[in-house]
Scaffold this active site. Sequence first.
Site, PDB file in Angstrom:
ATOM      1  N   HIS A 209      -0.621  -5.334 -25.573  1.00  0.00           N
ATOM      2  CA  HIS A 209      -1.926  -5.171 -24.922  1.00  0.00           C
ATOM      3  C   HIS A 209      -2.857  -4.437 -25.875  1.00  0.00           C
ATOM      4  O   HIS A 209      -2.401  -3.753 -26.794  1.00  0.00           O
ATOM      5  CB  HIS A 209      -1.816  -4.320 -23.652  1.00  0.00           C
ATOM      6  CG  HIS A 209      -1.185  -5.012 -22.476  1.00  0.00           C
ATOM      7  ND1 HIS A 209       0.172  -5.164 -22.343  1.00  0.00           N
ATOM      8  CD2 HIS A 209      -1.743  -5.584 -21.377  1.00  0.00           C
ATOM      9  CE1 HIS A 209       0.426  -5.796 -21.199  1.00  0.00           C
ATOM     10  NE2 HIS A 209      -0.724  -6.063 -20.605  1.00  0.00           N
ATOM     11  N   LYS A 213      -4.722   0.508 -23.764  1.00  0.00           N
ATOM     12  CA  LYS A 213      -3.885   0.505 -22.545  1.00  0.00           C
ATOM     13  C   LYS A 213      -2.946   1.698 -22.565  1.00  0.00           C
ATOM     14  O   LYS A 213      -2.165   1.874 -23.496  1.00  0.00           O
ATOM     15  CB  LYS A 213      -3.101  -0.796 -22.400  1.00  0.00           C
ATOM     16  CG  LYS A 213      -2.268  -0.825 -21.114  1.00  0.00           C
ATOM     17  CD  LYS A 213      -1.755  -2.207 -20.800  1.00  0.00           C
ATOM     18  CE  LYS A 213      -0.810  -2.232 -19.609  1.00  0.00           C
ATOM     19  NZ  LYS A 213      -1.433  -1.844 -18.340  1.00  0.00           N
TER      20      LYS A 213
HETATM   21  N1  LIG Z   1      -3.842  -5.809 -11.865  1.00  0.00           N
HETATM   22  C1  LIG Z   1      -4.276  -6.503 -12.929  1.00  0.00           C
HETATM   23  O1  LIG Z   1      -4.248  -7.745 -12.966  1.00  0.00           O
HETATM   24  C2  LIG Z   1      -4.818  -5.769 -14.086  1.00  0.00           C
HETATM   25  C3  LIG Z   1      -4.698  -4.416 -14.135  1.00  0.00           C
HETATM   26  N2  LIG Z   1      -5.272  -3.728 -15.147  1.00  0.00           N
HETATM   27  C4  LIG Z   1      -5.169  -2.282 -15.062  1.00  0.00           C
HETATM   28  O2  LIG Z   1      -6.449  -1.745 -14.744  1.00  0.00           O
HETATM   29  C5  LIG Z   1      -6.578  -0.456 -15.302  1.00  0.00           C
HETATM   30  C6  LIG Z   1      -7.906  -0.351 -16.061  1.00  0.00           C
HETATM   31  O3  LIG Z   1      -7.905  -1.245 -17.143  1.00  0.00           O
HETATM   32  P1  LIG Z   1      -9.169  -1.359 -18.134  1.00  0.00           P
HETATM   33  O4  LIG Z   1     -10.410  -1.591 -17.383  1.00  0.00           O
HETATM   34  O5  LIG Z   1      -8.761  -2.322 -19.185  1.00  0.00           O
HETATM   35  O6  LIG Z   1      -9.200   0.118 -18.741  1.00  0.00           O
HETATM   36  P2  LIG Z   1     -10.452   0.923 -19.298  1.00  0.00           P
HETATM   37  O7  LIG Z   1      -9.899   2.104 -20.000  1.00  0.00           O
HETATM   38  O8  LIG Z   1     -11.391   0.012 -20.019  1.00  0.00           O
HETATM   39  O9  LIG Z   1     -11.227   1.405 -17.981  1.00  0.00           O
HETATM   40  C7  LIG Z   1     -10.784   2.382 -17.089  1.00  0.00           C
HETATM   41  C8  LIG Z   1     -12.004   3.225 -16.714  1.00  0.00           C
HETATM   42  O10 LIG Z   1     -11.695   4.033 -15.580  1.00  0.00           O
HETATM   43  C9  LIG Z   1     -12.280   5.303 -15.771  1.00  0.00           C
HETATM   44  N3  LIG Z   1     -11.585   6.266 -14.921  1.00  0.00           N
HETATM   45  C10 LIG Z   1     -10.467   6.951 -15.186  1.00  0.00           C
HETATM   46  N4  LIG Z   1     -10.142   7.720 -14.137  1.00  0.00           N
HETATM   47  C11 LIG Z   1     -11.075   7.491 -13.187  1.00  0.00           C
HETATM   48  C12 LIG Z   1     -11.284   7.966 -11.869  1.00  0.00           C
HETATM   49  N5  LIG Z   1     -10.480   8.863 -11.321  1.00  0.00           N
HETATM   50  N6  LIG Z   1     -12.349   7.516 -11.171  1.00  0.00           N
HETATM   51  C13 LIG Z   1     -13.172   6.609 -11.714  1.00  0.00           C
HETATM   52  N7  LIG Z   1     -13.047   6.121 -12.953  1.00  0.00           N
HETATM   53  C14 LIG Z   1     -11.995   6.554 -13.684  1.00  0.00           C
HETATM   54  C15 LIG Z   1     -12.123   5.562 -17.260  1.00  0.00           C
HETATM   55  O11 LIG Z   1     -13.043   6.538 -17.696  1.00  0.00           O
HETATM   56  C16 LIG Z   1     -12.449   4.183 -17.835  1.00  0.00           C
HETATM   57  O12 LIG Z   1     -13.832   4.031 -18.063  1.00  0.00           O
HETATM   58  C17 LIG Z   1      -5.316  -0.223 -16.132  1.00  0.00           C
HETATM   59  O13 LIG Z   1      -4.379   0.492 -15.344  1.00  0.00           O
HETATM   60  C18 LIG Z   1      -4.785  -1.627 -16.359  1.00  0.00           C
HETATM   61  O14 LIG Z   1      -3.394  -1.664 -16.529  1.00  0.00           O
HETATM   62  C19 LIG Z   1      -5.960  -4.340 -16.150  1.00  0.00           C
HETATM   63  C20 LIG Z   1      -6.084  -5.688 -16.165  1.00  0.00           C
HETATM   64  C21 LIG Z   1      -5.516  -6.524 -15.134  1.00  0.00           C
HETATM   65  O1  LIG Z   2      -4.089  -3.305 -18.936  1.00  0.00           O
HETATM   66  C1  LIG Z   2      -4.163  -4.556 -18.989  1.00  0.00           C
HETATM   67  O2  LIG Z   2      -4.927  -5.165 -19.762  1.00  0.00           O
HETATM   68  C2  LIG Z   2      -3.309  -5.327 -18.073  1.00  0.00           C
HETATM   69  N1  LIG Z   2      -2.610  -4.690 -17.198  1.00  0.00           N
HETATM   70  C3  LIG Z   2      -1.789  -5.266 -16.186  1.00  0.00           C
HETATM   71  C4  LIG Z   2      -0.360  -4.810 -16.357  1.00  0.00           C
HETATM   72  O3  LIG Z   2      -0.124  -3.653 -16.723  1.00  0.00           O
HETATM   73  O4  LIG Z   2       0.554  -5.598 -16.060  1.00  0.00           O
HETATM   74  C5  LIG Z   2      -1.921  -6.769 -16.135  1.00  0.00           C
HETATM   75  C6  LIG Z   2      -2.115  -7.413 -17.459  1.00  0.00           C
HETATM   76  O5  LIG Z   2      -0.951  -7.260 -18.210  1.00  0.00           O
HETATM   77  C7  LIG Z   2      -3.311  -6.796 -18.162  1.00  0.00           C
END
Ligand SMILES: NC(=O)C1=CN([C@@H]2O[C@H](COP(=O)(O)OP(=O)(O)OC[C@H]3O[C@@H](n4cnc5c(N)ncnc54)[C@H](O)[C@@H]3O)[C@@H](O)[C@H]2O)C=CC1
Ligand SMILES: O=C(O)C1=N[C@H](C(=O)O)C[C@H](O)C1
Length: 326
Positions: A209, A213
């Site tokens: 990733h 991440k």
């Molecule tokens: N379920 C899914 O299909 C997917 C899940 N994810 C997950 O989503 C999460 C975020 O991923 P990204 O956007 O790529 O990360 P990112 O780092 O770009 O964004 C996360 C944002 O949340 C903010 N943040 C942290 N704590 C916070 C809080 N308490 N309240 C509000 N904002 C807060 C951070 O400052 C940052 O701007 C990760 O845990 C990732 O694994 C990501 C892609 C797909």
């Molecule tokens: O952080 C990500 O980008 C993603 N997070 C999810 C995970 O932890 O499985 C889904 C996907 O892999 C993208």
Amino acid sequence: MLSLRAPPRTFSPSPWRRRGRLDGFAAPRCVSAAPPATTLETATARPAGVSFPILVNGCTGKMGVSVAEAATSRGLHLVPVSFSSRENLDKTIQIGDVDVEIYGPSAREDVLSSVIDEFPDVVVVDYTAPNSVNSNAELYCKLGVPFVMGTTGGDQQLLYKSVQDSNNYALISPQMGKQVVAFLAAMETIAEQFPGAFSGYRLEVLESHQAGKLDTSGTAKAVIACFEKLGAVFDMDRMVKIRDPEQQLYMVGVPEEHIEGHAFHLYHLTSPDDSVSFEFQHNVCGRSIYAEGSVDAAVFLYKKVQSMDPKRIYDMIDVLQEGDMW
Ligand SMILES: NC(=O)C1=CN([C@@H]2O[C@H](COP(=O)(O)OP(=O)(O)OC[C@H]3O[C@@H](n4cnc5c(N)ncnc54)[C@H](O)[C@@H]3O)[C@@H](O)[C@H]2O)C=CC1
Ligand SMILES: O=C(O)C1=N[C@H](C(=O)O)C[C@H](O)C1
């Protein structure tokens, strides 16, 4: 014709490295198949069919922005409020023609309460950080606001307990991409129907990733749980997590334009006597499949709340089973 030759007795710890980029590993297909990083294929997005207020928490982050963009292009009402882990940010983020105001942690309970007063049917979508999963969920449950938890990590048992104890509505899934959810559903079905079928098989898992991440892939953990039910042996400490852009480019074969946003997964199984091997991969470039899936999830949850469905906790397999994913 398929070769039935046995695999080498000593399996390389990294099939990605073993094959390298030049022999046509799946990655290059992403170049034409995926949209540019952080932009969405929303021009052709179909409307959600219903309209309701949606608050995307984490609009300072990449997934937050993508989901907010997908929600507005699907005709949902984006609540112009989001939160940050930092105080005094004094920031707005523009999503389409909506200026989303960002509030710090000390204001979040008051601000979210006011949002709920103004928009009683609001659904929250959370894409923040692993260390915020439980405190955010606690707040949503305390205020009784239905939420989609896309953020991975945190204490998952506690997360489910918070929702159960509060009787709130929530949809929780480490994976929002429809096709990957279908793969996960297939894995769960196989594990249920044939427990132990892979008894004694060794499992090796690699995930790559973007460098930012923070946690181990939640999707990989869910798939591993299925392989374990099938009897495969896995030591979580041996999961290969790749976050180094150089390795991603030259070893994994991630297209350069997706180094900042990709999710490549590879699972390799080998029989105890090394005579049989299996390999599964799912490789995603960009974030659009998660953003669209998250909007599907919010629409699904909204309908469940409106119909006062007695079931309160859902995952993406429920959405897929109802044929509710784009
Ligand atoms: N379920 C899914 O299909 C997917 C899940 N994810 C997950 O989503 C999460 C975020 O991923 P990204 O956007 O790529 O990360 P990112 O780092 O770009 O964004 C996360 C944002 O949340 C903010 N943040 C942290 N704590 C916070 C809080 N308490 N309240 C509000 N904002 C807060 C951070 O400052 C940052 O701007 C990760 O845990 C990732 O694994 C990501 C892609 C797909
Ligand atoms: O952080 C990500 O980008 C993603 N997070 C999810 C995970 O932890 O499985 C889904 C996907 O892999 C993208």
